[in-house]
Design a protein around this motif. Structure first.
Motif, mmCIF file in Angstrom:
data_model
loop_
_atom_site.group_PDB
_atom_site.id
_atom_site.type_symbol
_atom_site.label_atom_id
_atom_site.label_comp_id
_atom_site.label_asym_id
_atom_site.label_seq_id
_atom_site.Cartn_x
_atom_site.Cartn_y
_atom_site.Cartn_z
ATOM 1 N N ASP A 111 0.850 -1.249 -0.031
ATOM 2 C CA ASP A 111 0.047 0.050 -0.144
ATOM 3 C C ASP A 111 0.742 1.170 -0.051
ATOM 4 O O ASP A 111 1.641 1.604 1.022
ATOM 5 C CB ASP A 111 -0.884 -0.069 1.303
ATOM 6 N N LEU A 112 1.074 1.838 -1.196
ATOM 7 C CA LEU A 112 1.816 3.074 -1.271
ATOM 8 C C LEU A 112 1.384 4.043 -0.435
ATOM 9 O O LEU A 112 2.241 4.943 0.319
ATOM 10 C CB LEU A 112 1.706 3.553 -2.664
ATOM 11 N N GLY A 113 0.209 4.231 -0.049
ATOM 12 C CA GLY A 113 -0.426 5.322 0.857
ATOM 13 C C GLY A 113 0.070 5.337 2.090
ATOM 14 O O GLY A 113 0.339 6.067 2.774
ATOM 15 N N LYS A 114 0.105 4.018 2.595
ATOM 16 C CA LYS A 114 0.527 3.652 3.914
ATOM 17 C C LYS A 114 1.970 3.971 4.034
ATOM 18 O O LYS A 114 2.259 4.629 5.022
ATOM 19 C CB LYS A 114 0.386 2.354 4.284
ATOM 20 N N LEU A 115 2.770 3.800 3.036
ATOM 21 C CA LEU A 115 4.247 3.765 3.117
ATOM 22 C C LEU A 115 4.320 5.584 3.279
ATOM 23 O O LEU A 115 5.383 6.087 3.908
ATOM 24 C CB LEU A 115 4.788 3.458 2.012
ATOM 25 N N LEU A 116 3.438 6.262 2.393
ATOM 26 C CA LEU A 116 3.488 7.718 2.436
ATOM 27 C C LEU A 116 3.442 8.359 3.859
ATOM 28 O O LEU A 116 4.064 9.289 4.236
ATOM 29 C CB LEU A 116 2.657 8.365 1.426
ATOM 30 N N ARG A 117 2.447 7.718 4.217
ATOM 31 C CA ARG A 117 1.999 8.274 5.709
ATOM 32 C C ARG A 117 3.106 7.989 6.821
ATOM 33 O O ARG A 117 3.572 8.957 7.586
ATOM 34 C CB ARG A 117 0.815 7.634 6.434
ATOM 35 N N LYS A 157 -4.708 9.661 -2.585
ATOM 36 C CA LYS A 157 -5.935 9.073 -3.604
ATOM 37 C C LYS A 157 -6.106 7.758 -3.339
ATOM 38 O O LYS A 157 -5.016 7.025 -3.188
ATOM 39 C CB LYS A 157 -5.762 9.422 -5.080
ATOM 40 N N PRO A 158 -7.268 7.075 -3.745
ATOM 41 C CA PRO A 158 -7.373 5.557 -3.637
ATOM 42 C C PRO A 158 -6.639 4.706 -4.849
ATOM 43 O O PRO A 158 -6.158 5.334 -5.653
ATOM 44 C CB PRO A 158 -8.715 5.240 -3.711
ATOM 45 N N GLY A 159 -6.577 3.425 -4.613
ATOM 46 C CA GLY A 159 -6.039 2.863 -5.962
ATOM 47 C C GLY A 159 -4.481 2.708 -6.073
ATOM 48 O O GLY A 159 -3.799 2.393 -6.955
ATOM 49 N N LEU A 160 -3.912 2.781 -4.655
ATOM 50 C CA LEU A 160 -2.447 2.794 -4.553
ATOM 51 C C LEU A 160 -1.635 1.449 -3.995
ATOM 52 O O LEU A 160 -0.809 1.445 -3.372
ATOM 53 C CB LEU A 160 -1.852 3.764 -3.631
ATOM 54 N N LEU A 161 -2.180 0.275 -4.455
ATOM 55 C CA LEU A 161 -1.988 -0.734 -4.129
ATOM 56 C C LEU A 161 -1.211 -1.703 -5.176
ATOM 57 O O LEU A 161 -1.440 -1.764 -6.489
ATOM 58 C CB LEU A 161 -2.980 -1.844 -3.847
ATOM 59 N N VAL A 162 0.300 -2.055 -5.008
ATOM 60 C CA VAL A 162 0.898 -2.478 -6.036
ATOM 61 C C VAL A 162 1.848 -3.756 -5.667
ATOM 62 O O VAL A 162 1.798 -4.135 -4.250
ATOM 63 C CB VAL A 162 2.195 -1.675 -6.306
ATOM 64 N N MET A 163 2.013 -4.747 -6.487
ATOM 65 C CA MET A 163 2.729 -5.912 -6.284
ATOM 66 C C MET A 163 4.061 -5.661 -6.359
ATOM 67 O O MET A 163 4.959 -5.432 -7.353
ATOM 68 C CB MET A 163 2.373 -7.083 -7.282
ATOM 69 N N ALA A 164 4.859 -5.241 -5.214
ATOM 70 C CA ALA A 164 6.002 -5.011 -5.170
ATOM 71 C C ALA A 164 6.892 -5.438 -3.985
ATOM 72 O O ALA A 164 6.325 -6.048 -2.947
ATOM 73 C CB ALA A 164 6.395 -3.464 -5.194
ATOM 74 N N CYS A 172 -2.628 7.915 -8.598
ATOM 75 C CA CYS A 172 -2.269 7.319 -9.886
ATOM 76 C C CYS A 172 -3.263 7.618 -11.054
ATOM 77 O O CYS A 172 -4.466 8.051 -10.743
ATOM 78 C CB CYS A 172 -2.352 5.850 -9.606
ATOM 79 N N ASP A 173 -2.871 7.428 -12.326
ATOM 80 C CA ASP A 173 -3.867 7.490 -13.308
ATOM 81 C C ASP A 173 -3.618 6.393 -14.465
ATOM 82 O O ASP A 173 -2.649 5.452 -14.036
ATOM 83 C CB ASP A 173 -3.619 8.993 -14.001
ATOM 84 N N THR A 174 -4.371 6.316 -15.462
ATOM 85 C CA THR A 174 -4.356 5.075 -16.401
ATOM 86 C C THR A 174 -3.414 5.417 -17.727
ATOM 87 O O THR A 174 -3.493 4.752 -18.733
ATOM 88 C CB THR A 174 -5.613 4.895 -16.592
ATOM 89 N N GLY A 175 -2.382 6.296 -17.326
ATOM 90 C CA GLY A 175 -1.571 6.407 -18.542
ATOM 91 C C GLY A 175 -2.138 7.253 -19.777
ATOM 92 O O GLY A 175 -3.227 7.886 -19.784
ATOM 93 N N GLU A 186 -1.448 2.247 -19.011
ATOM 94 C CA GLU A 186 -0.720 1.782 -17.855
ATOM 95 C C GLU A 186 -1.037 2.292 -16.510
ATOM 96 O O GLU A 186 -1.333 3.699 -16.638
ATOM 97 C CB GLU A 186 0.848 1.549 -17.981
ATOM 98 N N THR A 187 -0.945 1.781 -15.473
ATOM 99 C CA THR A 187 -0.985 2.447 -14.138
ATOM 100 C C THR A 187 0.104 3.521 -13.715
ATOM 101 O O THR A 187 1.286 2.622 -13.643
ATOM 102 C CB THR A 187 -1.229 1.579 -12.981
ATOM 103 N N VAL A 188 -0.015 4.628 -13.603
ATOM 104 C CA VAL A 188 1.292 5.583 -13.466
ATOM 105 C C VAL A 188 0.928 6.243 -12.146
ATOM 106 O O VAL A 188 -0.157 6.609 -11.839
ATOM 107 C CB VAL A 188 1.302 6.712 -14.465
ATOM 108 N N TYR A 189 1.886 6.009 -11.167
ATOM 109 C CA TYR A 189 1.656 6.539 -9.983
ATOM 110 C C TYR A 189 2.459 8.089 -9.820
ATOM 111 O O TYR A 189 3.465 8.336 -10.461
ATOM 112 C CB TYR A 189 2.239 5.633 -8.800
ATOM 113 N N PHE A 190 2.204 8.994 -8.901
ATOM 114 C CA PHE A 190 2.910 10.128 -8.835
ATOM 115 C C PHE A 190 2.798 10.837 -7.522
ATOM 116 O O PHE A 190 2.031 10.622 -6.648
ATOM 117 C CB PHE A 190 1.996 11.031 -9.924
#
Length: 562
Positions: free
Chosen positions: A416-422, A442-449, A481-484, A490-494
């Motif tokens: 969860d990128l949002g959790k890492l940001l906090r 914003k929602p949708g910040l779950l990645v496989m990493a 994130c947006d959809t490129g 593609e999913t682009v995180y910012f």
């Protein structure tokens, strides 16, 4: 009466965990295997259907590990019957697809292969996640008997057991290969080392013990194999003290009994002073160096530890030991480099940072000795020297970590990128509690990493934004994130900030090591933050870039392919 539009299967609520369970089997896009083809043949015979499949449902497709009566190797997930079957844990049966509101206009029904009947048994992983199905298909409507359903479910369970067996055998082969490499390397080290040397398992148990180590510690090598090194030789208070230091440096707790290995576990060789307990109960002061061993896939099958007795003329022995440590560690590093065939630039960075740390240890030791021989003014000057040494040591650690990034194993999981940001923002605000901050996630910040690498990457991005907004009364950070683009979906995180920004001319060099823009205040840092981000994202197969205008904030973008 059937509906006008085909119904898409909903995404399971545990989709990240389901995908992780699927990928754990390492079976996607592998060659056909007789063991699995036997299951589809038996399923087709029992259910009297012309088509039988072992279908694995990936993120955007269903892929067939085994197929009988069908030429296609995969189909899109949004039209897959199996995408519906994985939503339950029992047999999913469609008796007449042409009259079913979910499938009547499905291309697999109206076109090839012309599905009239479908029945699928979910393949449940050990964690209970439905990763695919064993399914049977007919061109005409029909109904399975209770006996056929029971047999199909039983065959599905056997398919999963075969997958588990396949994975177990693969791991056994990998482990045997690691052990063979480890044994060869260990033998070479034990025969060539003139200093007391040991090889250790990933858990810190002794797997090799040379003659010089026997002389230093008083034990025979035969009685050392399988003994936990820290438990027998280390002083608990020294291990606990090192664990507290590492907790501050790494930002996480480290078990005391493992603190002597922790830096080597993350790919950084470490030289440290300890007291070892000999067989006769006496203590011997040593300088010990620990380095990781690597296999071809970047995994760590163990460690090598080299120790030097510094009892006689302690400071002189330290100086001599450091020279020998440099030679021994160079030999070990070069041997490992040849086995891993890594690039010359990475080796150069590693050597520079490593060679920098050795004289720092000696300078620090001399400085501590001088403190008792100078007055107050002299101690102030020595304090400045120590401060400078610490700053250089931090940069050397950063450079070593940077040089070893490509060697670190990649362990993907749902992050969860949002959790890492906090968490990153919380750490910074604890350092500067007076700063005002507005945070938008914003929602949708779950990645496989890889969790540890992504935590470091997000921390570097946030720290960069924190420095860039240092002159603002209110710092603003937004992550989303947006959809490129339509050309490249593609999913682009910012991560966006309202800081000083940068001239677009610098966008191409922004992620190079040791770049600092004039518009950004010089607030600490090791000069490698954005370069680390670039290397970590590239390790995941993604890319990173940024855009900005002077004094208008900056936005940093990155992608993480699944």
């Amino acid at each position: 009466m059937v509906a006008d539009v085909m119904q898409l299967a909903p995404i399971p609520p545990t989709e990240p965990e389901r995908l992780a369970a699927l990928r754990r089997y390492r079976i996607l896009d592998t060659e056909s295997e007789d063991e699995f083809d036997d299951f589809t043949a038996l399923a087709a015979q029992i259910c009297q259907t012309p088509i039988a499949l072992i279908s694995l449902v990936d993120q955007g497709r269903q892929w067939f590990k085994s197929r009988l009566g069908l030429e296609a190797t995969e189909t899109p997930r949004d039209i897959a019957f199996c995408a519906h079957a994985i939503l339950g844990d029992g047999i999913f049966e469609v008796q007449d697809a042409s009259q079913d509101e979910r499938f009547h206009d499905n291309p697999l029904v109206t076109g090839g292969p012309g599905i009239g009947f479908y029945a699928g048994a979910p393949l449940l992983s050990g964690e209970g996640q439905a990763i695919g199905t064993l399914c049977v298909i007919d061109n005409a409507p029909r109904v399975l008997t209770p006996e056929q359903k029971k047999a199909l479910a039983a065959l599905g369970r056997q398919v999963v057991r075969q997958m588990e067996l396949r994975l177990h055998l693969a791991r056994e082969r990998e482990l045997a290969q690691i052990h063979r490499r480890h044994a060869r390397f260990q033998k070479a080290v034990m025969h060539s080392a003139v200093a007391p040397s040991l090889s250790l398992t990933p858990d810190g148990y002794i797997s090799g013990f040379n003659r010089a180590a026997e002389t230093l510690l008083g034990y025979e090598s035969a009685e050392m194999l399988g003994v936990h090194f820290a438990t027998l030789f280390h002083l608990h208070e020294e291990l606990a003290a090192r664990a507290r230091q590492l907790a501050v440096e790494l930002g996480r707790e480290v078990p005391a009994n493992e603190s002597f290995l922790e830096m080597a576990r993350i790919g950084l060789a470490e030289t440290h002073e300890w007291h070892y307990r000999r067989k006769n109960g006496s203590l011997v002061p040593v300088v010990a160096s620990v380095a990781s061993l690597y296999d071809d896939e970047g995994a760590i099958p163990g460690f090598v530890l080299v120790a030097w007795d510094i009892t006689k003329s302690r400071q002189a022995a330290i100086d001599s030991a450091l020279e020998n440590a440099d030679l021994e560690k160079r030999v070990a590093a070069r041997t490992a480099d040849l086995e891993r065939a890594t690039g010359d630039l990475q080796d150069l960075s590693h050597s520079i940072a490593h060679d920098l740390r050795q004289p720092l240890i000696a300078i620090s030791g001399f400085t501590r000795l001088l403190e008792s021989h100078v007055g107050e003014a002299g101690r102030r000057y020595l304090s400045r020297i120590v401060s400078g040494i610490r700053q250089i040591d931090v940069r050397a650690d950063a450079l070593l970590y940077f040089a070893n990034l490509s060697r670190l194993p990649l362990q993907r999981e749902a992050v969860d990128l949002g959790k890492l940001l906090r968490k990153a923002v919380q750490r910074l605000q604890e350092e500067q509690p007076d700063r005002m901050l507005s945070l938008s996630i914003k929602p949708g910040l779950l990645v496989m990493a890889d969790l540890a690498l992504m935590e470091r990457s997000v921390d570097d991005l946030v720290r960069n934004a924190w420095n860039a907004t240092a002159e603002r009364t209110l710092a603003e950070l937004e992550m989303g994130c947006d959809t490129g683009t339509p050309e490249k979906p593609e999913t682009v995180y910012f991560l966006r900030d309202n800081g000083a920004g940068f001239d677009s001319r610098f966008a191409k060099v922004l992620f190079d090591p040791f770049q600092r823009l004039e518009a950004v205040p010089a607030i600490g840092g090791d000069g490698l933050g954005l370069a680390r981000v670039k290397r970590i994202i590239a390790k995941h197969g993604g890319r990173v870039w940024a855009d900005s205008q002077d004094d208008a904030g900056a936005t940093f973008y990155f992608t993480i392919p699944d």
